[in-house]
Design an enzyme around this catalytic site. Structure first.
Site, PDB file in Angstrom:
ATOM      1  N   LYS A 179      -5.998 -15.866   8.296  1.00 25.63           N
ATOM      2  CA  LYS A 179      -6.993 -14.663   7.997  1.00 25.63           C
ATOM      3  C   LYS A 179      -7.102 -14.284   6.408  1.00 25.63           C
ATOM      4  CE  LYS A 179      -7.460 -10.908   7.015  1.00 25.63           C
ATOM      5  NZ  LYS A 179      -8.492 -10.155   5.892  1.00 25.63           N
ATOM      6  N   THR A 233       2.178  -2.725   0.513  1.00 25.75           N
ATOM      7  CA  THR A 233       3.479  -2.325   1.381  1.00 25.75           C
ATOM      8  C   THR A 233       2.912  -1.370   2.332  1.00 25.75           C
ATOM      9  OG1 THR A 233       4.897  -2.591  -0.660  1.00 25.75           O
ATOM     10  CG2 THR A 233       5.564  -0.972   1.279  1.00 25.75           C
ATOM     11  N   ALA A 235       0.168  -1.959   3.929  1.00 21.79           N
ATOM     12  CA  ALA A 235      -0.651  -2.677   5.192  1.00 21.79           C
ATOM     13  C   ALA A 235       0.693  -3.501   5.678  1.00 21.79           C
ATOM     14  CB  ALA A 235      -1.320  -3.740   4.910  1.00 21.79           C
ATOM     15  N   GLY A 236       1.725  -3.627   4.957  1.00 17.99           N
ATOM     16  CA  GLY A 236       3.192  -4.534   5.527  1.00 17.99           C
ATOM     17  C   GLY A 236       3.701  -3.514   6.515  1.00 17.99           C
ATOM     18  N   GLU A 253       5.380 -10.473   2.486  1.00 21.98           N
ATOM     19  CA  GLU A 253       5.687 -10.777   1.012  1.00 21.98           C
ATOM     20  C   GLU A 253       4.803  -9.407   0.411  1.00 21.98           C
ATOM     21  OE1 GLU A 253       4.356 -10.607  -2.559  1.00 21.98           O
ATOM     22  OE2 GLU A 253       3.490 -12.410  -2.314  1.00 21.98           O
ATOM     23  N   CYS A 287       1.154  -9.198  -7.859  1.00 20.03           N
ATOM     24  CA  CYS A 287       2.234  -8.225  -7.431  1.00 20.03           C
ATOM     25  C   CYS A 287       3.535  -8.665  -8.215  1.00 20.03           C
ATOM     26  CB  CYS A 287       2.668  -8.667  -5.833  1.00 20.03           C
ATOM     27  SG  CYS A 287       2.812 -10.503  -5.501  1.00 20.03           S
ATOM     28  N   GLU A 387       2.456   0.891  -7.563  1.00 16.79           N
ATOM     29  CA  GLU A 387       1.596  -0.141  -8.147  1.00 16.79           C
ATOM     30  C   GLU A 387       0.341  -0.143  -8.410  1.00 16.79           C
ATOM     31  OE1 GLU A 387       1.890  -4.856  -6.496  1.00 16.79           O
ATOM     32  OE2 GLU A 387       1.377  -3.583  -4.969  1.00 16.79           O
TER      33      GLU A 387
END
Length: 480
Positions: A179, A233, A235-236, A253, A287, A387
């Site tokens: 995706k 992060t 979404a992680g 990651e 990143c 970030e």
């Protein structure tokens, strides 16, 4: 103009469930670069169904590892043959400077070769020697594919992120749904073309550009066995919660806010020569960028001035121009996000050394940001903790080495970082104390044989080499 009006599902270009095409605009001047079909949940269901059938009933999972290696080696060769075209399309759709997209092509070869080397050296099945010589039981340990893999990647470095996942997943014998972000529909169309040529069996892989809602449908699908994600992060965390509810395998990651530690004995000329590549690569949309520069109090203003000079020397503009180092942000909302962070830094009381929230003169049409440096930054400030994902650097003073280590580790992230020193062994000793997944000494490039990934909120699991390949394998023990 490039047009992809179909979706790559199970190895074939097929009609999408929705005929509407997305306009892909240039981040440089907002001109139309191309149009592409976008996947909807119904397309995801088709892709997962063919991947499930290909894994459960097809040949790929049971193909000899040597044959899988040969197919992926062919994919690597095909990509190498079209490297210039790939780099040009990424620059056009992403705004990444041409120097960066071209320089990244040999890195993709090294990344793939590290996976291929790991697969060639892996004991796919081995008989363990019993610890007790009198034992009558022998153990056969097998490494087998997990199943259907959903690989979800961000927009900032599409080929690197996609190949870091699909090559090991396919080498291991899995089937894959990749995706990709809508912004990368064109370059990922090129990748799909390569996948169609390399010799994979039908159903083995799909490439779907899609929005976040469709992405969540994919990772939540009950027939997906593993999620491999690169992205923010936030979404992680959402993906990890879905994986936890369904007990799917997951590797993440995620983001970073990495520190570059300039030790008192560092050669400042060497540091400034490598600064742009360590701290501002890919327009700052990386990143692993070392955006927190930690300078000793004894040399603080010297470091600040050196950073200022480097940043002001970098050409900002058309990413197609070979002299451009920093291009535009990917989208207008990302441009505004970075400019908002610059305003936050000013309000927090940091000293604006160069740059600012204003758009660079003459670049008002695209999504440009003026490269910015802040000094007198406290590590508690938002610009030092969050970030930003743009060309914004902060310079933080430290008293001694223990203080530098403390500041570097005082972050929710732990993805990357660097140490600069005239004494390599001393720099290595400092690097060992930093809680992060990857460290470089004196600007050394990241290798692909060693594991890559994050500590803390920067992720779970590792990519590259044997560690990355192992992420896509299950262990089975058979006793005889």
């Amino acid at each position: 103009m490039i047009i992809y009006d179909r979706l790559f599902i199970g190895g074939s270009w097929t009609e999408p469930s929705s005929p509407e095409l997305l306009d892909i605009l240039s981040p440089h001047d907002e001109s139309l670069v191309g149009r592409a079909a976008q996947a909807r949940p119904a397309d995801v269901d088709r892709a997962v169904a063919v991947a499930r059938a290909a894994f459960d009933e097809g040949t790929w999972p049971n193909t000899a590892p040597a044959e899988r290696i040969a197919v992926l080696r062919r994919l690597n060769a095909l990509r190498e043959s079209r490297a210039e075209r790939i780099a040009a399309v990424i620059t056009a759709e992403n705004g990444s400077a041409g120097w960066f997209t071209r320089a990244g092509q040999p890195s993709l070869t090294r990344q793939a070769n590290a996976y291929l080397k790991a697969a060639e050296g892996l004991a796919w099945e081995e008989v363990l020697t019993p610890t007790d010589p009198a034992a009558t039981v022998r153990s056969v340990v097998r490494r087998e594919p997990i199943g259907v893999v959903a690989a979800v990647i961000p927009w900032n470095s599409p080929f690197s992120a996609s190949l870091a996942k699909i090559i090991p997943a396919l080498l291991a014998g899995n089937t894959v749904i990749l995706k990709v972000s809508p912004e990368n529909s064109l370059s990922m169309g090129l990748l799909a073309d390569l996948l169609a040529e390399c010799g994979l069996p039908a159903g083995t892989i799909s490439v779907l550009p899609a929005d976040r809602e469709t992405s969540e449908h994919l990772v939540s699908h009950p027939d997906v066995d593993k999620i491999a994600f690169t992205g923010s992060t936030g979404a992680g965390r959402r993906i990890a919660s879905i994986a936890g509810q369904q007990l799917k395998r997951v590797s993440l990651e995620l983001g970073g806010k990495s520190a570059a530690i300039v030790l008192p004995d560092a050669d400042l000329a060497k540091f400034t020569a490598g600064l742009a590549f360590s701290c501002l690569l890919n327009n700052g949309e990386a990143c692993i960028a070392q955006t927190r520069i930690l300078a000793p109090r004894s040399r603080y203003e010297e470091v600040v001035d050196a950073v200022k000079q480097v940043v002001e020397s970098l050409k900002v503009g058309d990413p197609q121009d070979p002299d451009t180092f920093i291009g535009p942000m990917i989208r207008r909302d990302q441009q505004q996000r970075v400019r908002d962070y610059i305003e936050i830094g000013i309000k927090e009381g940091a000293r604006l050394v160069t740059g600012g929230p204003q758009v660079p003169a003459g670049l008002e049409q695209g999504y440009y940001v003026t490269p910015t440096v802040f000094a007198d930054v406290d590590n508690a400030m938002r610009i030092a903790r969050e970030e930003i994902f743009g060309p914004v650097l902060v310079v933080i003073a430290y008293q001694d080495e223990d203080d530098a280590v403390h500041i570097a580790n005082d972050s929710e992230y732990g993805l990357s970082g660097g140490v600069w020193s005239a004494d390599e062994q001393h720099a290595l000793a400092i690097a060992r104390r930093i809680r992060t997944g990857t460290m470089t000494v004196n600007g050394a490039p990241v290798g692909f044989d060693g594991p890559f990934g994050g500590f803390k909120a920067s992720g779970l699991g590792r990519e590259y080499g044997f560690a990355g390949l192992n992420t896509y394998l299950e262990y089975k023990t058979v006793t005889l």
